[in-house]
Structures are given as structure tokens and as C-alpha cells.
Design an enzyme around this catalytic site. Structure first.
Site, short mmCIF file in Angstrom:
data_model
loop_
_atom_site.label_atom_id
_atom_site.label_comp_id
_atom_site.label_asym_id
_atom_site.label_seq_id
_atom_site.Cartn_x
_atom_site.Cartn_y
_atom_site.Cartn_z
N TYR A 142 0.90 -1.24 0.04
CA TYR A 142 0.09 0.15 -0.03
C TYR A 142 0.83 1.24 -0.01
CZ TYR A 142 -4.52 -1.97 0.83
OH TYR A 142 -5.93 -2.88 0.68
N LYS A 189 3.20 -15.08 4.00
CA LYS A 189 3.49 -16.04 2.52
C LYS A 189 5.00 -16.33 2.61
CE LYS A 189 2.42 -17.93 -1.13
NZ LYS A 189 1.86 -19.32 -1.14
N ASP A 221 -2.66 -18.52 1.68
CA ASP A 221 -3.70 -19.17 0.86
C ASP A 221 -4.22 -20.08 1.59
OD1 ASP A 221 -1.12 -20.41 1.36
OD2 ASP A 221 -0.83 -21.20 -0.89
N ASP A 245 -6.63 -6.99 4.03
CA ASP A 245 -7.82 -6.51 3.22
C ASP A 245 -8.53 -7.40 2.41
OD1 ASP A 245 -9.30 -4.25 1.86
OD2 ASP A 245 -7.97 -4.97 0.00
N ASP A 249 -12.59 -9.08 3.74
CA ASP A 249 -13.84 -9.12 3.02
C ASP A 249 -14.35 -10.36 3.08
OD1 ASP A 249 -13.72 -6.56 2.32
OD2 ASP A 249 -14.17 -6.79 -0.01
#
Ligand code: IPM
Ligand code: MG
Length: 363
Positions: A142, A189, A221, A245, A249
Site C-alpha cells: 500500500y 506468505k 492461501d 484487506d 472481505d
């Protein structure tokens, strides 16, 4: 003592839902005799239209002077399919997070039993889920350096973390885990990304300060899969900005709808409270938006920034009571439950306000 609360409605349905978050704060103020002083600021598309910039200095100044900020949503369809526009509403939100040092974004995934059937996931998988996300908010891709080649054919965003950024959010997440079920899952990750290897290394170190909390590390994942397979296995989830983020969701579906999820961003300056949903221009002005995420954000504001836990709880109870009576905005309605009473944004907001008063009289 007067508490200064800045309201930033933002764009689209942000305007409609924030009216109710604010109304709830006013009602709490009058019930408990607290002095809340409200001011308003522009941000996002609304601010670009009025001033040419997504975060006017005036809004930032007001934010710095406030005790807490209630924000609505940001974005406008006109930017989504036009990547050439260089001034964009979202820049306002990212800038205010950075300017106020709001590095920890708390996103509680609270599942009201009344909404077990509103989710597309099976009720027996969901029942009892209670997750608290700690999403890092001022680092990662970001805010890393952005690059576009002169011929415009190559682009990159730098995924970057510094040790201190990971340490400070990890400590916040561990402290919260201590007050809950004492389990923390750090999501990264690290099998591929160097920034994730630093993340894991730092979290492993910080975990030693909290021996009473059980730590687990999970690749993002796999975490995305586990969230829908067995959400109850999670207590606190600690993760980086981009992963957080996306995962939050996804997790909003556990709570039935994006329209139910509130968030708190905290760090160096005043707390910043907002629904996790976006500006949803497609339904703006139709009275369909669910105001409960804004109302629940107001509850977090009372609890976290103003230290008014009892007041925050009362707001939660008012929401629960409205849901118990079968009132639903369209996003949380269950077609299999004919008893559901589908109502608009305004009616939902008014229901919650009147419950606040009733619950106080009863208790
Ligand atoms: C969120 C939003 C923002 C983000 C956007 C609007 C910039 O999706 O708060 O989750 O990506 O952080
Ligand atoms: Mg998001």
C-alpha cells in the site's frame, strides 16, 4: 468533559449510513449525559469535487484535534474503470491512515446468532465463530514505492516491512489475544516472500513475551481456505495490510454481509472507526444500505476511543434486539425465513435508536 467527534461521511452510501452512526452517538450522549461535540469533514470523491484534493488540509486538521473519528465509505464508480485518473478518492483514506499513524486495524468478525442463515455458508460451520483480525494498516504494498516505466509497459509496487512496524502491531494483537481465548494465528506468505519471512521472524520473537498465548503461523492461501472451511478454529488473526484487506472481505461473509462489519483503526493519534464496506454507488440513494456496520463502528468508538464500555455494549444489545425481532435490511434478509421484516436504511436506523432508550428503561 466534552469529547470532540469528527464525522467524515465520505462517498456513496457512506453518507447514508453515517447519519445513523452519528445519531446513535447523539442518543448515547443524551441517555448517559455525555457531552459530545460533532464536526464534519470532507474526504474522497466528495472532497475532490469540492476542493480538488481527496483529503483537504482542513479535514486533516480537524481530525488531529478530535478525540475520535467516524468515517463512512470512499470511492466512486467513475474512477474504477479509469486507471488513468491520478487524483483518486482512496488516496484520501490512505493518507489519513498514514498521517494519523493508524497502524492497527481491528476487524471483529462477530456473528449474531439471528443472522446464522443470512450467510451463504452453512450455519453449523459458522455457529460460535468469533474472530478478531489485526490488519497492519500503514505499511506493505500500500505504501511501498510505486513504479511505472517510461514506456508505461512495466509497473511494480514494493512490498516492504520494517521490523518496528511488525513489532508494534504484533504486541497489540497479542495483548488482545490475552483478553480472549489466548490463540493467535499470524498469516503470511513466508514460503515465497522475503517481507513475510521478516514478518514471521519478528512474530516468533514477540511471541516469547506472551508465553500464555498459543501461536500458530499460516500461509495466506491456506488461511483463505480455513476461514470458510472451519472459521471457529480462529481467535485472533494477525496479518499484513494487503492480506488483511482480502481476508476480511472474505470473512465478512461469515457475519452474513459486509453490511454488518465494523472496524477500528488505532495507533498514534485519535481512533478512526469505519464500516469495512465500500461506497456501493449502485445502491446509493435507494434507502437499501445497511446502517448496522456504521452503528457498530460507533459502538467500537465508544468502547475503544472514549473508554465507554457500558455504552458500547448497549449499542450492541440494541442491534441484537432489532435483529431478534426479525428486522432486516435486504442484504441480511433470508429468503427462507418469511417472518423476516425487510426494512430500509432509515427504518433500521430508527429501530436501533428507539431500542437504546427502551433497553435503558428496562435495565
Ligand atoms: C478497506 C478498503 C480500502 C483498503 C480501500 C478503499 C483503499 O478496501 O478499508 O478495506 O484497501 O484498505
Ligand atoms: Mg477492503
Amino acid at each position: 468533559m466534552t469529547k470532540n467527534i469528527l464525522i467524515i461521511p465520505g462517498d456513496g452510501i457512506g453518507q447514508e449510513v453515517t447519519v445513523w452512526g452519528k445519531a446513535v452517538l447523539e442518543q448515547i450522549g443524551s441517555i448517559f449525559n455525555h457531552q459530545f461535540s460533532f464536526s464534519e469533514g470532507l474526504m474522497g470523491h466528495a472532497a475532490i469535487e469540492a476542493t480538488g484534493t481527496p483529503l483537504p488540509d482542513e479535514t486533516l486538521e480537524k481530525a488531529r484535534r478530535s478525540d475520535a473519528i467516524l468515517f463512512g465509505a470512499i470511492g466512486h464508480a467513475k474512477y474504477d474503470n479509469n486507471p488513468h485518473l491520478t487524483v483518486r478518492p482512496e488516496q484520501g483514506l490512505l493518507q489519513i491512515r498514514k498521517e494519523l499513524g493508524l497502524y492497527a486495524n481491528l476487524r471483529p468478525i462477530v456473528l449474531f446468532d439471528e443472522l446464522l442463515h443470512a450467510s451463504s455458508l452453512k450455519p453449523e460451520v459458522l455457529k460460535g465463530t468469533d474472530i478478531l483480525f489485526f490488519r497492519e494498516l500503514t505499511g506493505d504494498v500500500y505504501f511501498g514505492e510505486k513504479y511505472r516505466s517510461n514506456d508505461r509497459n512495466t509497473a511494480s509496487d514494493l512490498m516492504i516491512y520494517h521490523r518496528y512496524e511488525i513489532e508494534r502491531i504484533a504486541r497489540k494483537a497479542y495483548s488482545a489475544a490475552r483478553t480472549r481465548r489466548k490463540r493467535l494465528c499470524s498469516v503470511d506468505k513466508a514460503n515465497v516472500l522475503e517481507s513475510s519471512r521478516l514478518w514471521r521472524e519478528v512474530v516468533q520473537e514477540i511471541s516469547k513475551e506472551y508465553p500464555d498465548v498459543q501461536t500458530e503461523h499460516m500461509f495466506v492461501d491456506n488461511a483463505a481456505m480455513q476461514l470458510v472451511k472451519d472459521p471457529r478454529r480462529f481467535d485472533v488473526i494477525l496479518t499484513a495490510n494487503l492480506f488483511g484487506d482480502i481476508l476480511t472481505d472474505e470473512a465478512s461473509q461469515i457475519a452474513g454481509s459486509m453490511g454488518m462489519l465494523a472496524s477500528a483503526s488505532i495507533g498514534e493519534g485519535p481512533g478512526f472507526f469505519e464500516p469495512i464496506h465500500g461506497s456501493a454507488h449502485d445502491i446509493a440513494g435507494t434507502d437499501k444500505a445497511n446502517p448496522l456496520a456504521s452503528i457498530l463502528s460507533a459502538a467500537l468508538l465508544l468502547d475503544i476511543s472514549l473508554g465507554l464500555q457500558e455504552e458500547g455494549r448497549l449499542v450492541m444489545e440494541a442491534v441484537r434486539s432489532v435483529l431478534k425481532d426479525g428486522f432486516r435490511t435486504i442484504d441480511i434478509a433470508d429468503p427462507q425465513t418469511p417472518a423476516d421484516k425487510i426494512i430500509g436504511s432509515g427504518q433500521m436506523g430508527r429501530q436501533v435508536i428507539s431500542r437504546l432508550q427502551q433497553l435503558v428503561i428496562v435495565t
